[in-house]
Design a protein around this motif. Structure first.
Motif, PDB file in Angstrom:
ATOM      1  N   THR A  36       0.835  -1.201   0.000  1.00  0.00           N
ATOM      2  CA  THR A  36       0.000   0.000   0.000  1.00  0.00           C
ATOM      3  C   THR A  36       0.870   1.250   0.000  1.00  0.00           C
ATOM      4  O   THR A  36       0.506   2.254  -0.627  1.00  0.00           O
ATOM      5  CB  THR A  36      -0.961   0.026   1.204  1.00  0.00           C
ATOM      6  N   TYR A  37       2.017   1.194   0.684  1.00  0.00           N
ATOM      7  CA  TYR A  37       2.938   2.334   0.660  1.00  0.00           C
ATOM      8  C   TYR A  37       3.546   2.507  -0.732  1.00  0.00           C
ATOM      9  O   TYR A  37       3.715   3.623  -1.206  1.00  0.00           O
ATOM     10  CB  TYR A  37       4.048   2.147   1.696  1.00  0.00           C
ATOM     11  N   VAL A  38       3.860   1.415  -1.385  1.00  0.00           N
ATOM     12  CA  VAL A  38       4.410   1.486  -2.743  1.00  0.00           C
ATOM     13  C   VAL A  38       3.370   2.070  -3.693  1.00  0.00           C
ATOM     14  O   VAL A  38       3.684   2.956  -4.501  1.00  0.00           O
ATOM     15  CB  VAL A  38       4.872   0.091  -3.217  1.00  0.00           C
ATOM     16  N   ALA A  39       2.140   1.601  -3.601  1.00  0.00           N
ATOM     17  CA  ALA A  39       1.079   2.107  -4.474  1.00  0.00           C
ATOM     18  C   ALA A  39       0.819   3.585  -4.216  1.00  0.00           C
ATOM     19  O   ALA A  39       0.611   4.365  -5.155  1.00  0.00           O
ATOM     20  CB  ALA A  39      -0.199   1.299  -4.257  1.00  0.00           C
ATOM     21  N   SER A  40       0.855   3.988  -2.968  1.00  0.00           N
ATOM     22  CA  SER A  40       0.651   5.395  -2.638  1.00  0.00           C
ATOM     23  C   SER A  40       1.767   6.263  -3.204  1.00  0.00           C
ATOM     24  O   SER A  40       1.512   7.368  -3.714  1.00  0.00           O
ATOM     25  CB  SER A  40       0.568   5.553  -1.126  1.00  0.00           C
ATOM     26  N   SER A  41       2.989   5.776  -3.147  1.00  0.00           N
ATOM     27  CA  SER A  41       4.113   6.534  -3.701  1.00  0.00           C
ATOM     28  C   SER A  41       3.994   6.673  -5.212  1.00  0.00           C
ATOM     29  O   SER A  41       4.243   7.747  -5.762  1.00  0.00           O
ATOM     30  CB  SER A  41       5.430   5.841  -3.348  1.00  0.00           C
ATOM     31  N   LEU A  42       3.620   5.606  -5.886  1.00  0.00           N
ATOM     32  CA  LEU A  42       3.451   5.672  -7.336  1.00  0.00           C
ATOM     33  C   LEU A  42       2.327   6.628  -7.713  1.00  0.00           C
ATOM     34  O   LEU A  42       2.445   7.398  -8.671  1.00  0.00           O
ATOM     35  CB  LEU A  42       3.178   4.272  -7.898  1.00  0.00           C
ATOM     36  N   PHE A  43       1.245   6.585  -6.973  1.00  0.00           N
ATOM     37  CA  PHE A  43       0.136   7.493  -7.243  1.00  0.00           C
ATOM     38  C   PHE A  43       0.553   8.944  -7.032  1.00  0.00           C
ATOM     39  O   PHE A  43       0.164   9.830  -7.791  1.00  0.00           O
ATOM     40  CB  PHE A  43      -1.067   7.148  -6.368  1.00  0.00           C
ATOM     41  N   SER A  44       1.362   9.191  -6.016  1.00  0.00           N
ATOM     42  CA  SER A  44       1.842  10.555  -5.765  1.00  0.00           C
ATOM     43  C   SER A  44       2.721  11.052  -6.905  1.00  0.00           C
ATOM     44  O   SER A  44       2.650  12.221  -7.285  1.00  0.00           O
ATOM     45  CB  SER A  44       2.623  10.603  -4.455  1.00  0.00           C
ATOM     46  N   LEU A  45       3.548  10.173  -7.446  1.00  0.00           N
ATOM     47  CA  LEU A  45       4.385  10.568  -8.591  1.00  0.00           C
ATOM     48  C   LEU A  45       3.537  10.902  -9.804  1.00  0.00           C
ATOM     49  O   LEU A  45       3.798  11.884 -10.502  1.00  0.00           O
ATOM     50  CB  LEU A  45       5.374   9.454  -8.921  1.00  0.00           C
ATOM     51  N   VAL A  46       2.524  10.109 -10.069  1.00  0.00           N
ATOM     52  CA  VAL A  46       1.634  10.382 -11.202  1.00  0.00           C
ATOM     53  C   VAL A  46       0.884  11.682 -10.974  1.00  0.00           C
ATOM     54  O   VAL A  46       0.737  12.503 -11.888  1.00  0.00           O
ATOM     55  CB  VAL A  46       0.661   9.202 -11.413  1.00  0.00           C
ATOM     56  N   ASN A  47       0.429  11.904  -9.762  1.00  0.00           N
ATOM     57  CA  ASN A  47      -0.294  13.128  -9.449  1.00  0.00           C
ATOM     58  C   ASN A  47       0.615  14.351  -9.572  1.00  0.00           C
ATOM     59  O   ASN A  47       0.194  15.404 -10.073  1.00  0.00           O
ATOM     60  CB  ASN A  47      -0.881  13.019  -8.043  1.00  0.00           C
ATOM     61  N   MET A  48       1.864  14.221  -9.142  1.00  0.00           N
ATOM     62  CA  MET A  48       2.809  15.333  -9.253  1.00  0.00           C
ATOM     63  C   MET A  48       3.084  15.652 -10.720  1.00  0.00           C
ATOM     64  O   MET A  48       3.154  16.816 -11.102  1.00  0.00           O
ATOM     65  CB  MET A  48       4.121  14.984  -8.538  1.00  0.00           C
ATOM     66  N   ARG A  49       3.207  14.623 -11.539  1.00  0.00           N
ATOM     67  CA  ARG A  49       3.421  14.846 -12.980  1.00  0.00           C
ATOM     68  C   ARG A  49       2.234  15.589 -13.582  1.00  0.00           C
ATOM     69  O   ARG A  49       2.402  16.494 -14.398  1.00  0.00           O
ATOM     70  CB  ARG A  49       3.617  13.503 -13.674  1.00  0.00           C
ATOM     71  N   ARG A  50       1.038  15.235 -13.164  1.00  0.00           N
ATOM     72  CA  ARG A  50      -0.161  15.908 -13.672  1.00  0.00           C
ATOM     73  C   ARG A  50      -0.165  17.377 -13.266  1.00  0.00           C
ATOM     74  O   ARG A  50      -0.496  18.255 -14.063  1.00  0.00           O
ATOM     75  CB  ARG A  50      -1.398  15.197 -13.125  1.00  0.00           C
ATOM     76  N   TRP A  51       0.215  17.681 -12.024  1.00  0.00           N
ATOM     77  CA  TRP A  51       0.267  19.070 -11.567  1.00  0.00           C
ATOM     78  C   TRP A  51       1.337  19.860 -12.306  1.00  0.00           C
ATOM     79  O   TRP A  51       1.135  21.030 -12.633  1.00  0.00           O
ATOM     80  CB  TRP A  51       0.510  19.123 -10.058  1.00  0.00           C
ATOM     81  N   ILE A  52       2.469  19.241 -12.584  1.00  0.00           N
ATOM     82  CA  ILE A  52       3.527  19.936 -13.323  1.00  0.00           C
ATOM     83  C   ILE A  52       3.044  20.280 -14.724  1.00  0.00           C
ATOM     84  O   ILE A  52       3.265  21.377 -15.221  1.00  0.00           O
ATOM     85  CB  ILE A  52       4.805  19.083 -13.350  1.00  0.00           C
ATOM     86  N   GLN A  53       2.351  19.339 -15.364  1.00  0.00           N
ATOM     87  CA  GLN A  53       1.836  19.616 -16.697  1.00  0.00           C
ATOM     88  C   GLN A  53       0.766  20.699 -16.657  1.00  0.00           C
ATOM     89  O   GLN A  53       0.674  21.531 -17.559  1.00  0.00           O
ATOM     90  CB  GLN A  53       1.252  18.339 -17.309  1.00  0.00           C
ATOM     91  N   LEU A  54      -0.033  20.714 -15.622  1.00  0.00           N
ATOM     92  CA  LEU A  54      -1.080  21.711 -15.487  1.00  0.00           C
ATOM     93  C   LEU A  54      -0.499  23.105 -15.286  1.00  0.00           C
ATOM     94  O   LEU A  54      -0.985  24.088 -15.857  1.00  0.00           O
ATOM     95  CB  LEU A  54      -2.000  21.350 -14.314  1.00  0.00           C
ATOM     96  N   VAL A  55       0.564  23.202 -14.513  1.00  0.00           N
ATOM     97  CA  VAL A  55       1.173  24.507 -14.214  1.00  0.00           C
ATOM     98  C   VAL A  55       1.935  25.022 -15.429  1.00  0.00           C
ATOM     99  O   VAL A  55       1.968  26.232 -15.679  1.00  0.00           O
ATOM    100  CB  VAL A  55       2.093  24.381 -12.980  1.00  0.00           C
ATOM    101  N   ARG A  56       2.537  24.154 -16.196  1.00  0.00           N
ATOM    102  CA  ARG A  56       3.304  24.580 -17.381  1.00  0.00           C
ATOM    103  C   ARG A  56       2.430  25.221 -18.437  1.00  0.00           C
ATOM    104  O   ARG A  56       2.871  26.104 -19.158  1.00  0.00           O
ATOM    105  CB  ARG A  56       4.046  23.401 -17.985  1.00  0.00           C
ATOM    106  N   TYR A  57       1.209  24.763 -18.596  1.00  0.00           N
ATOM    107  CA  TYR A  57       0.373  25.260 -19.692  1.00  0.00           C
ATOM    108  C   TYR A  57      -0.732  26.115 -19.218  1.00  0.00           C
ATOM    109  O   TYR A  57      -1.268  26.352 -18.357  1.00  0.00           O
ATOM    110  CB  TYR A  57      -0.199  24.082 -20.491  1.00  0.00           C
TER     111      TYR A  57
END
Length: 57
Positions: A36-57
């Motif tokens: 569950t900790y591994v899955a949470s970490s992966l989800f956080s990375l995906v969510n961070m990537r989404r926020w970075i893309q949102l802020v760039r454009y």
């Protein structure tokens, strides 16, 4: 404080903490809890990537 770097040092001693019937169940539950900790970490990375893309454009 002594530090051992062998692979056996990573496993905590399980004798005496749990009854034998509970030890079998703990061998299934503890890895699932760790995943569950591994899955949470992966989800956080995906969510961070989404926020970075949102802020760039």
């Amino acid at each position: 404080m002594e530090c051992q770097l062998s692979s056996g040092a990573a496993d905590p001693p399980r004798e005496g903490y749990l009854a034998p019937p509970d030890l079998h169940a703990a061998n299934y539950i503890l890895p699932a809890a760790a995943l569950t900790y591994v899955a949470s970490s992966l989800f956080s990375l995906v969510n961070m990537r989404r926020w970075i893309q949102l802020v760039r454009y």
